[in-house]
Design an enzyme around this catalytic site. Sequence first.
Site, PDB file in Angstrom:
ATOM      1  N   HIS A 370       0.797  -1.226   0.000  1.00  0.00           N
ATOM      2  CA  HIS A 370       0.000   0.000   0.000  1.00  0.00           C
ATOM      3  C   HIS A 370       0.830   1.276   0.000  1.00  0.00           C
ATOM      4  CE1 HIS A 370      -4.159  -1.450   0.481  1.00  0.00           C
ATOM      5  NE2 HIS A 370      -3.633  -2.448   1.151  1.00  0.00           N
ATOM      6  N   LYS A 561      -8.960  13.250   4.990  1.00  0.00           N
ATOM      7  CA  LYS A 561      -8.073  12.089   4.950  1.00  0.00           C
ATOM      8  C   LYS A 561      -7.059  12.221   6.068  1.00  0.00           C
ATOM      9  CE  LYS A 561      -7.185  13.109   0.697  1.00  0.00           C
ATOM     10  NZ  LYS A 561      -7.120  12.040  -0.282  1.00  0.00           N
ATOM     11  N   ARG A 562      -6.287  11.174   6.274  1.00  0.00           N
ATOM     12  CA  ARG A 562      -5.230  11.221   7.278  1.00  0.00           C
ATOM     13  C   ARG A 562      -4.354  12.450   7.036  1.00  0.00           C
ATOM     14  NH1 ARG A 562      -0.263   8.348   6.900  1.00  0.00           N
ATOM     15  NH2 ARG A 562      -1.116   7.353   5.043  1.00  0.00           N
ATOM     16  N   LYS A 567       0.177  14.272   1.708  1.00  0.00           N
ATOM     17  CA  LYS A 567      -1.198  14.506   1.254  1.00  0.00           C
ATOM     18  C   LYS A 567      -1.474  16.003   1.053  1.00  0.00           C
ATOM     19  CE  LYS A 567      -2.882  10.218   3.344  1.00  0.00           C
ATOM     20  NZ  LYS A 567      -3.370   9.481   2.157  1.00  0.00           N
ATOM     21  N   THR A 669      -8.893   6.015  -1.901  1.00  0.00           N
ATOM     22  CA  THR A 669     -10.260   5.551  -2.155  1.00  0.00           C
ATOM     23  C   THR A 669     -11.255   6.669  -1.880  1.00  0.00           C
ATOM     24  OG1 THR A 669     -10.373   4.598   0.075  1.00  0.00           O
ATOM     25  CG2 THR A 669      -9.801   3.109  -1.734  1.00  0.00           C
ATOM     26  N   LYS A 673     -15.006   7.727  -3.692  1.00  0.00           N
ATOM     27  CA  LYS A 673     -16.260   8.004  -2.983  1.00  0.00           C
ATOM     28  C   LYS A 673     -16.838   9.344  -3.424  1.00  0.00           C
ATOM     29  CE  LYS A 673     -14.282   5.344   0.729  1.00  0.00           C
ATOM     30  NZ  LYS A 673     -13.319   5.430   1.832  1.00  0.00           N
TER      31      LYS A 673
END
Length: 825
Positions: A370, A561-562, A567, A669, A673
Site C-alpha cells: 500500500h 483524509k489522514r 497529502k 479511495t 467516494k
Amino acid sequence: MPQQPIVYDAPTPEPRATSVEAIQSEILERLIYSVGKDPIVARPHDWLAATILTVRDRVMDRWMESSRETWRTSHKRVYYLSLEFLIGRLMRDAMSNVGLMEPVRDALRNLNVDLGDLIDLEPDAALGNGGLGRLAACFLESMSTVKIPAYGYGIRYVHGLFRQEMSEGWQVELPEEWLAHGNPWEFERRESAYEVGFGGYVEPVTDPDGTVRQEWRPNDHLLAVAFDTPIVGWRGARVNTLRLWSAQPIDPILLDKFNSGDHIGALEESAKAEAITRVLYPADSTAAGQELRLRQEFFFSSASLQDIVRRHLQQYGDLGSLADKVAIQLNDTHPAISIAELMRILVDDNGMEWAPAWKLCRGTFGYTNHTLLPEALESWPVALLERLLPRHMQIVYQINADVLADARGRAKFTDAQVANVSLIDEAGGRRVRMGQLAFVGSHSINGVSALHTELMKQTVFSDLHKLYPDRINNKTNGITPRRWLMQCNPGLTQLVSDTIGPAFLDDIDLLKDLDAYAEDATFQAQFAAVKLENKERLAKLIKDRLGIKVSPDAMFDVQIKRIHEYKRQLLNIIQAVALYDEIRAHPERDWVPRVKIFAGKAAPGYWNAKLIIKLINDVAKVINNDPAVRGLLKVVFLPNYNVSLAEVIVPAADLSEQISTAGMEASGTGNMKFMANGAITIGTMDGANVEMHKEVGADNIVIFGLTTEEVEVKRGEGEVPRDSIDASPRLQEALESIATGVFSPDDPNRYRDLIGGLYDHDWFMVARDFDAYATAQAEVDAIWADKARWNAMAIRNTARVGFFSSDRTIRQYAHDIWDVAVPEE
C-alpha cells in the site's frame, strides 16, 4: 482424518418473518426480554439495542447457511489478514443489504421511534485509521456480495485509534470508548482460543527416526480469543465472517502475589495481555512501543494461522492441499510475520520438510503493498526479533539464505543487488525488512493502482522484481457502492433509479447510462437539488458541532483524509490564505463563495502533521471572523474524522481535493467516494487519480502539478525551492503572513520552522506546485460560474464510477491471485 464429523443437514429454524408487524413485535420482545426495559421508560440506546438484535436475527439464517454451503462444497476459502478494519456502523449496512430498511423504519414509527435517530446513535467500531482499514471493510462486503467464502482476521481493539478533540486548535488524543457498552453484533467463540507465545528459546529435538527438528519454547504465553461479526453481502447473497482476536491472560490473577499484598503485581499478566489489543498503532518511537507493535502483529497473525490450519485439518485431514483450499491475503506489511509463522507451523509442528513447506507457503500467500514510503515499509531490529520471536528469526535467516543463493547463483546479482533483496538491512543497524519477507513468501505481490504498481517495480522492489519478474501485478482499489452511494446518499440513489431504472443497484457499471442525461437541464436541476439537500445537512452538522454558520449555496471544497505532509493539506491551507489576501485586496471582483472543509487525524507522534491541524484552525479563526471577507470564504476543521462523519461529508462535497505529491499516494479511495457522489476532483496525476482521469475523461476532472517523473528530477537536481517562492508574489505573501504570526499572534514563531522547510528543501513540492494549484483553483471557479457545465461534469463523474467498485477489484483478486471461482451472477 477430520477431527469431528461435520453435519450438513442439521435442523434449522424457519426463517424469521420480515413483515412490519413481525418486526415490530420482535423489537418489543427484544426490548423487554433481552434489553430488560419497559417500552414506557426505554431510552434511545435501549431501542437501538433491541433493533440491532432484531435485524441481527434475520442475518443469522444467511450466516449459518453460508458456512454450511462452504463445508458442503469444499470451496476454497479466502482469508484476509489486516491490522485495520474500518467497518463503521453496521445496522444500516445490514438492513440495507438484506432489504429490511423500510420494514424496520415503519415498525419503529409505529412505536414512536425514529430510525434515523437510532442509526446516528450507533457507535463507530474503532478498528482502523484511514484508507487501509476502509479498503479492508469494503473488500469484506464485496466478497460477501460476489459470494466468495471468506474470513477477515484482525484485532478487537478496545479503544482502537484515538478519539480526536480540539483544544485551542490543537489535536488532543482521547481513548475511543466504542466497546464501553458492549457490541451486539459480535459473538464470542470460546472454543476458538489459541495460545500465542513470545520469548523463550529454541531447542533441537531428535525424533525417534533420527530427524532433528527445532522446538520453540516460549516463556511468555497468552490466549487469543475469537469474536465473530457477520458481514452481509448485497441482497443477503452471502454472509461472511470478520473474526477479531482479543488478548487474554492464561492466569487472570496471580493469587500468590495478591495474597502476599502485591495487589498490583498480581494483575501484571492481565495488563500485559490486554495491552496488546487495547490501542491501534501504539507510538513506536520508543523501544517499548516497537515491541508492543510487533507483539500485536505476531499475536493476530499467529492466532489467525492457527485457526486457518485447524479449520483446514478439520475438513481435509492433511496440509498437502493447503494452497488448493486456502488463499491468505496480507493487507500491507503488518501481518508479514505470518510467512515465518506458517513455516514454523508446517515444519516444526507438522514435521514437513523445508522445501515442500516453502512451496506450500508461497502458494498460499498473496501480499498487497500500500505504500512506497520507506517508513511505512516496516522493519524490526534483529535483536528485538531474536528476543521476542527467536524461532522466527531463525526461519527468516533460512529464507534469506535461500533467496540470496538464488540471487547469486541463478540471477548473477551484484553485491549491491544482493543487499537490496536481502531480508536483512545492514545499513544503520541490522533490521528485518518485512516488505521483503512478504514479497519472497508470496506468489503474488500487487499494487493498488496502475501508477503505484509500476513505481513498485522501479523503486522499493526493483531488484526483487528482477529476481521474480512474474509476481508483481496491479489490482486498482475500489469502494463498495452500497455504503458509498446507496446508503450514504439515498436521495441521489432514488433519483438515478427513477431516471435509468434500478438495475444499477445490482450492476454498478449500468450507471454509465446516466451519461445520456448529463446535459439534460431537467435532470441537472434534480441532481443539483439532491446535492443542495446534502449540503444543508452538512451545514447543520457544522453549525451544531463548531458553531460556524456556512452557506449551502457556497462551493463545498473538501479534503478529508489522514493528515500527512505528502497529502498536502498544507498546500490547501496556504492557498486559502492567498485567496483570503486576494479577496481583501480586490473586493470588487465577483468571487465564488467557498467553504474549505478539512477532517483527519494526525499520528500522535507526528509533530508537523499536528502543527498543520493547528494552522488550519488558526487560519479558520481569523478568516471566519473577518468582516472584510463578507462570508465569501470559510475554513472548517471537523474533529474526529470517522466513517460516519465521512458518510455525511462525501455526499455534500462539490470539489474533491486529491492533491498528494505525485508518486507518493498508492491509490486513494476517498477520490472514488467523492466521484460516485457527483463531486469534481482537483488533483495531481497520482495514485488512482490517473485511472480516474482515464475513466471520467480529461474534461471532467481538474489536473495540475508536477508529474512523478518531474518530482524525481526536482529532488535529484538539487534545485533551490526558494526560487519558486520568489517567483510567486502571492505565495511569498501568504508564507510570510503565516511565518510571521499573522495567524498566531499568541506565538508569532509557531509556524516559522514549518514554513522554513518549504524554503530549505520542500520535499513534498508544496511551493513548487503552488502556482499550478492556484491556477487550477481559478479554473474551478470558472467552471462553478457556469452551472450547466459544472452539473454536467458532476453527473459524468457519477456515471463513470463503475470501474471503481470493489466488486470489480475482488473479482480480479479472485481470478488472478486467489484462484477462486466467482459464482455467476
